[in-house]
Design a protein around this motif. Structure first.
Motif: not given
Length: 512
Positions: A130-143, A205-211
């Motif tokens: 697909y043409g990209f590399l990524y780093k894995g991430a985890t967020l502990k949300q406020t909830d 929080r992790l939110e979707l942008t809709g894109a």
């Protein structure tokens, strides 16, 4: 003395023949496959021996006994590569690789494969991606919930990801409408197409942008020259080059870039190798010839690196009076018509005239990246900035059945082995990255908020510019999550064979 560079001397692969108890005119022959009556039975380890595994095992056995730098140390393990009893040669090769817990030296890279062509293509920068590399991430949300996501680390030009508008630092929150986890990651990277949903961090929080972006993987060349720029630091020109792989095709553009740096009056260079896992020695030495002091690069007696082989190969090279050191040079004429390789370059007018190099590294920097910086250290000021590199201190060669035998059964024609053939040392006899990677002169973490290439908020780039003399009046760029920040970001995930330093492109033996 008959001096040859490493890749040239390795073309004398007939050494295999003498090491296998044969003369140059009496090469080792693959044995006949036992008849059904002769094959052993009843032993679980031998129950799955097929014609393919039988000959693949023999191929691996000959390669390791002859070339492997630690062949004496794994002599006992080599007994497991008995063709008539080994049903799983790929796993056995992995199991018997050298490991010394006392010194920390461990071979993580030698491996046997039944798809050599894909391995060769990947080392030359061509892959289905697909043409990209990524780093894995985890967020502990406020909830209290933990959410996984992906941070885009780099995007290759003209790739599906680039055409979709992805850029370094973007967050991916969903894959095919699902949260990011091991299952959805497999969907992404083992399927020809996928739809990714973009995300953002908002109020803990992790939110979707809709894109969303529909990506279809393509077979393409991933150009490793990611970015370049020239900074003015108090009247001093400091070049910046972000480079991700020492593949063969990138040499021409590297020469053009170094000529441009020279024309712009660059005297110091920030060489960003943070995601560079290595590649070909040919490319490594070509780049070194443009970065080293001109008097060194133009001196054919200046040692760039030295190779340490197993005792059998060492004795052979001594007997043949072959010099196994790699020297700085400024012209190359290496071609392989059958593989479409034309490595014909001249770097005489491309030496930049550098006074200092700032090497940016992370755990994703390996092999040829480490060797390049280590090989330049005896000759110039090299400041290492970042976090410890991967620690790949040996050189491998890729061998196919064609390289070992003039005749072999068609069932193993796609097989190959990437085998560690030597340890490398610089002109001082040192291997700075052994055993646990290059140790930075300035330890700086990449951080959790990735910015685009050339942005001075990038912690590693900023630290290099500070070392070059630039003064920042504002606060330093963040190098780790701040107090109360519940994010965790992992380095780019690589397969077990990550880190390549390849002595020469694969080519068939010349037969008498």
């Amino acid at each position: 003395m008959n001096r040859k560079n490493l890749w040239t001397s390795l073309l004398a692969l007939s050494v295999l023949l003498s090491l296998s108890g044969c003369t140059d005119d009496d090469e080792p022959q693959l044995p006949e496959l036992p008849t059904e009556e002769e094959q052993p039975s009843g032993d679980p380890d031998t129950a799955g021996v097929t014609e393919e595994t039988y000959y693949a095992t023999y191929f691996a056995q000959v390669a390791l006994e002859s070339y492997y730098v630690w062949n004496a140390e794994i002599a006992e393990g080599l007994k497991r590569l008995a063709p008539d009893t080994c049903a799983h040669p790929v796993q056995v090769v992995q199991d018997i690789r050298y490991k010394d817990t006392a010194s920390g030296i461990e071979d993580k890279w030698t491996y046997l494969t039944d798809d050599l062509n894909s391995l060769v293509e990947s080392t030359q920068g061509t892959e289905t991606t697909y043409g990209f590399l990524y780093k894995g991430a985890t967020l502990k949300q406020t909830d209290g919930r933990s959410r996984n996501y992906m941070v885009v680390a780099l995007v290759y030009a003209d790739s599906p990801a680039a055409k979709a508008g992805l850029k370094r630092g973007d967050l991916i929150a969903q894959i095919n409408g699902k949260d990011v986890d091991n299952a959805s990651l497999k969907e992404l990277f083992y399927s020809p197409s996928a739809t990714i949903g973009m995300g953002r961090l908002q109020d803990g929080r992790l939110e979707l942008t809709g894109a969303t972006h529909a990506l279809t993987a393509v077979k393409m060349y991933t150009n490793p020259l990611l970015y370049h720029h020239v900074f003015d630091v108090n009247g001093k020109k400091v070049g910046y080059l972000c480079y991700s792989s020492f593949d063969l095709k990138s040499v021409g553009p590297l020469i053009d870039r170094c000529r441009a740096f020279k024309a712009e009056g660059v005297s110091e260079l920030i060489l960003d190798l943070r995601y560079n896992g290595g590649g070909y020695v040919l490319t490594e030495v070509a780049l070194a010839s443009m970065l080293a002091p001109e008097a060194v690069a133009h001196n054919p007696k200046a040692v760039f690196e030295q190779a340490v082989y197993n005792q059998q190969l060492t004795d052979y090279y001594n007997k043949k009076n072959i010099d196994t050191s790699t020297y700085f040079q400024t012209s190359w004429n290496y071609t392989e018509q059958e593989n479409g390789i034309d490595f014909t370059y001249d770097t005489t007018d491309a030496n930049i005239g550098l006074q200092k190099i700032y090497g940016l590294i992370t755990a994703n920097s390996a092999s040829a990246s480490e060797a390049l910086l280590g090989g330049l250290m005896p000759y110039m000021d090299v400041e290492i900035i970042g976090t410890p590199s991967h620690g790949k201190y040996c050189t491998g060669i890729m061998l196919s059945p064609d390289d070992l035998f003039s005749k072999y059964p068609s069932v193993i024609q796609e097989w190959g082995i990437y085998v560690m053939v030597s340890l490398y040392q610089n002109a001082k006899g040192e291997t700075p990255c052994m055993p646990n990677g290059l140790v930075p002169d300035r330890t700086v973490e990449e951080g959790v908020d990735l910015v685009d290439w050339g942005d001075e908020n990038d912690p590693l780039l900023r630290a290099a510019l500070e070392s070059a003399g630039k003064v920042y009046t504002g606060s330093r760029a963040a190098t780790r999550p701040q107090a109360g920040d519940s994010r965790m970001v992992e380095d780019i995930r690589h397969n077990a064979a990550f880190g390549k330093r390849i002595a020469l492109p694969i080519r068939p033996l010349e037969r008498p």
